[in-house]
Design a protein around this motif. Sequence first.
Motif, PDB file in Angstrom:
ATOM      1  N   ASN A   1      65.041 -30.859 -24.563  1.00 40.63           N
ATOM      2  CA  ASN A   1      66.378 -30.271 -24.543  1.00 40.63           C
ATOM      3  C   ASN A   1      66.310 -28.762 -24.320  1.00 40.63           C
ATOM      4  OD1 ASN A   1      68.717 -32.254 -25.142  1.00 40.63           O
ATOM      5  ND2 ASN A   1      66.966 -32.990 -26.310  1.00 40.63           N
ATOM      6  N   LEU A   2      65.210 -28.347 -23.692  1.00 37.86           N
ATOM      7  CA  LEU A   2      64.993 -26.966 -23.265  1.00 37.86           C
ATOM      8  C   LEU A   2      64.912 -25.964 -24.411  1.00 37.86           C
ATOM      9  CD1 LEU A   2      67.349 -26.971 -20.146  1.00 37.86           C
ATOM     10  CD2 LEU A   2      64.935 -27.626 -20.282  1.00 37.86           C
ATOM     11  N   TYR A   3      64.449 -26.428 -25.591  1.00 39.30           N
ATOM     12  CA  TYR A   3      64.223 -25.527 -26.728  1.00 39.30           C
ATOM     13  C   TYR A   3      62.742 -25.205 -26.834  1.00 39.30           C
ATOM     14  CZ  TYR A   3      68.917 -26.850 -28.177  1.00 39.30           C
ATOM     15  OH  TYR A   3      70.269 -27.082 -28.221  1.00 39.30           O
ATOM     16  N   GLY A   4      62.193 -24.556 -25.828  1.00 42.82           N
ATOM     17  CA  GLY A   4      60.812 -24.127 -25.873  1.00 42.82           C
ATOM     18  C   GLY A   4      59.873 -25.042 -25.108  1.00 42.82           C
ATOM     19  N   ALA A   5      58.593 -24.904 -25.435  1.00 43.08           N
ATOM     20  CA  ALA A   5      57.522 -25.605 -24.728  1.00 43.08           C
ATOM     21  C   ALA A   5      56.639 -26.334 -25.727  1.00 43.08           C
ATOM     22  CB  ALA A   5      56.688 -24.597 -23.945  1.00 43.08           C
ATOM     23  N   ASP A   6      55.770 -27.206 -25.215  1.00 42.92           N
ATOM     24  CA  ASP A   6      54.798 -27.842 -26.098  1.00 42.92           C
ATOM     25  C   ASP A   6      53.703 -26.824 -26.429  1.00 42.92           C
ATOM     26  OD1 ASP A   6      53.066 -27.756 -23.896  1.00 42.92           O
ATOM     27  OD2 ASP A   6      52.727 -29.917 -23.837  1.00 42.92           O
ATOM     28  N   ASP A   7      52.694 -27.229 -27.152  1.00 43.04           N
ATOM     29  CA  ASP A   7      51.665 -26.285 -27.599  1.00 43.04           C
ATOM     30  C   ASP A   7      50.717 -25.843 -26.491  1.00 43.04           C
ATOM     31  OD1 ASP A   7      52.793 -26.315 -30.071  1.00 43.04           O
ATOM     32  OD2 ASP A   7      51.284 -27.595 -31.002  1.00 43.04           O
ATOM     33  N   HIS A   8      50.878 -26.372 -25.294  1.00 45.08           N
ATOM     34  CA  HIS A   8      50.090 -25.930 -24.144  1.00 45.08           C
ATOM     35  C   HIS A   8      50.950 -25.146 -23.160  1.00 45.08           C
ATOM     36  CE1 HIS A   8      46.773 -29.176 -24.786  1.00 45.08           C
ATOM     37  NE2 HIS A   8      47.068 -28.524 -25.874  1.00 45.08           N
ATOM     38  N   GLY A   9      52.197 -24.827 -23.565  1.00 43.85           N
ATOM     39  CA  GLY A   9      53.089 -24.040 -22.726  1.00 43.85           C
ATOM     40  C   GLY A   9      53.865 -24.852 -21.704  1.00 43.85           C
ATOM     41  N   GLN A  10      53.774 -26.157 -21.762  1.00 41.30           N
ATOM     42  CA  GLN A  10      54.466 -27.017 -20.810  1.00 41.30           C
ATOM     43  C   GLN A  10      55.943 -27.148 -21.202  1.00 41.30           C
ATOM     44  OE1 GLN A  10      53.260 -31.069 -18.655  1.00 41.30           O
ATOM     45  NE2 GLN A  10      52.981 -31.115 -20.842  1.00 41.30           N
ATOM     46  N   THR A  11      56.824 -26.924 -20.255  1.00 43.13           N
ATOM     47  CA  THR A  11      58.254 -27.023 -20.503  1.00 43.13           C
ATOM     48  C   THR A  11      58.812 -28.276 -19.829  1.00 43.13           C
ATOM     49  OG1 THR A  11      58.726 -25.639 -18.571  1.00 43.13           O
ATOM     50  CG2 THR A  11      58.569 -24.521 -20.718  1.00 43.13           C
ATOM     51  N   TRP A  12      60.060 -28.589 -20.151  1.00 42.69           N
ATOM     52  CA  TRP A  12      60.721 -29.765 -19.584  1.00 42.69           C
ATOM     53  C   TRP A  12      61.097 -29.479 -18.137  1.00 42.69           C
ATOM     54  CZ3 TRP A  12      60.658 -34.473 -21.263  1.00 42.69           C
ATOM     55  CH2 TRP A  12      61.556 -35.418 -20.743  1.00 42.69           C
ATOM     56  N   PRO A  13      60.827 -30.414 -17.223  1.00 39.95           N
ATOM     57  CA  PRO A  13      61.202 -30.188 -15.822  1.00 39.95           C
ATOM     58  C   PRO A  13      62.718 -30.019 -15.679  1.00 39.95           C
ATOM     59  CG  PRO A  13      59.700 -32.051 -16.040  1.00 39.95           C
ATOM     60  CD  PRO A  13      60.121 -31.670 -17.423  1.00 39.95           C
ATOM     61  N   VAL A  14      63.131 -29.037 -14.906  1.00 41.46           N
ATOM     62  CA  VAL A  14      64.558 -28.749 -14.773  1.00 41.46           C
ATOM     63  C   VAL A  14      65.298 -29.802 -13.958  1.00 41.46           C
ATOM     64  CG1 VAL A  14      64.294 -26.271 -15.108  1.00 41.46           C
ATOM     65  CG2 VAL A  14      64.190 -27.235 -12.788  1.00 41.46           C
ATOM     66  N   ASP A  15      64.561 -30.655 -13.265  1.00 38.19           N
ATOM     67  CA  ASP A  15      65.238 -31.661 -12.441  1.00 38.19           C
ATOM     68  C   ASP A  15      65.316 -33.032 -13.115  1.00 38.19           C
ATOM     69  OD1 ASP A  15      62.499 -32.064 -12.217  1.00 38.19           O
ATOM     70  OD2 ASP A  15      62.632 -32.800 -10.159  1.00 38.19           O
ATOM     71  N   ILE A  16      65.022 -33.093 -14.416  1.00 34.90           N
ATOM     72  CA  ILE A  16      65.174 -34.337 -15.187  1.00 34.90           C
ATOM     73  C   ILE A  16      66.197 -34.063 -16.282  1.00 34.90           C
ATOM     74  CG2 ILE A  16      64.065 -36.050 -16.655  1.00 34.90           C
ATOM     75  CD1 ILE A  16      61.433 -35.432 -15.308  1.00 34.90           C
ATOM     76  N   ARG A  17      67.115 -34.994 -16.467  1.00 39.02           N
ATOM     77  CA  ARG A  17      68.141 -34.781 -17.491  1.00 39.02           C
ATOM     78  C   ARG A  17      67.492 -34.620 -18.869  1.00 39.02           C
ATOM     79  NH1 ARG A  17      68.672 -38.898 -20.905  1.00 39.02           N
ATOM     80  NH2 ARG A  17      68.577 -41.067 -20.218  1.00 39.02           N
ATOM     81  N   SER A  18      68.201 -34.023 -19.772  1.00 45.72           N
ATOM     82  CA  SER A  18      67.698 -33.796 -21.126  1.00 45.72           C
ATOM     83  C   SER A  18      67.456 -35.117 -21.860  1.00 45.72           C
ATOM     84  CB  SER A  18      68.713 -32.972 -21.919  1.00 45.72           C
ATOM     85  OG  SER A  18      68.902 -31.727 -21.312  1.00 45.72           O
ATOM     86  N   VAL A  19      66.576 -35.067 -22.847  1.00 46.89           N
ATOM     87  CA  VAL A  19      66.323 -36.230 -23.694  1.00 46.89           C
ATOM     88  C   VAL A  19      67.574 -36.482 -24.524  1.00 46.89           C
ATOM     89  CG1 VAL A  19      64.848 -37.193 -25.498  1.00 46.89           C
ATOM     90  CG2 VAL A  19      63.867 -35.674 -23.771  1.00 46.89           C
ATOM     91  N   SER A  20      68.006 -37.745 -24.547  1.00 45.16           N
ATOM     92  CA  SER A  20      69.289 -38.079 -25.166  1.00 45.16           C
ATOM     93  C   SER A  20      69.204 -39.358 -25.981  1.00 45.16           C
ATOM     94  CB  SER A  20      70.343 -38.285 -24.070  1.00 45.16           C
ATOM     95  OG  SER A  20      70.442 -37.171 -23.247  1.00 45.16           O
ATOM     96  N   VAL A  21      70.265 -39.628 -26.712  1.00 46.50           N
ATOM     97  CA  VAL A  21      70.403 -40.908 -27.421  1.00 46.50           C
ATOM     98  C   VAL A  21      70.210 -42.025 -26.407  1.00 46.50           C
ATOM     99  CG1 VAL A  21      72.054 -42.417 -28.598  1.00 46.50           C
ATOM    100  CG2 VAL A  21      71.916 -39.993 -29.210  1.00 46.50           C
TER     101      VAL A  21
END
Length: 147
Positions: free
Chosen positions: A83-103
């Motif tokens: 949901n674009l609140y930061g990165a994992d512990d290796h600095g990897q962020t969520w791809p901007v072309d995939i919808r956010s993780v949701s219910v």
Amino acid sequence: MTTAVHRPTVTARINTTGAPAPDTWTATVYINTHDDNFGGYQPHHPLAAATRRDDSALRLAFHASDRVHSHETAAHAAFDVGNLYGADDHGQTWPVDIRSVSVGDVIKITSPDHWIRHLRVGPRGFTAVPEPTALVPLAGERVTHRY
């Protein structure tokens, strides 16, 4: 009397690309592609694994810590990245072309000792579900913009 002996030096390179550290929790997010995906995950719903732009697997990694110490806390960390609140512990962020993780989505969490749990994202947390079997390509879930 001493004799000098030359011993060859051996250098080995161990390829660890993609291999998590022994104290690492990993997360794979499965996007629910069913028409009623926000109504919650059902076992017959098709799921697509989140991938990078080059279609390689997107595997989030989190080091064991006070913040990430169980399957559920690792799922929360993956949800935050998704949901674009930061990165994992290796600095990897969520791809901007995939919808956010949701219910309705499912997050596969692998613990440092290799125990795997699949957790469905609900309106108030996560619930364990059996391993999904209806996997499909991600193609239709890539987006060109965010709302």
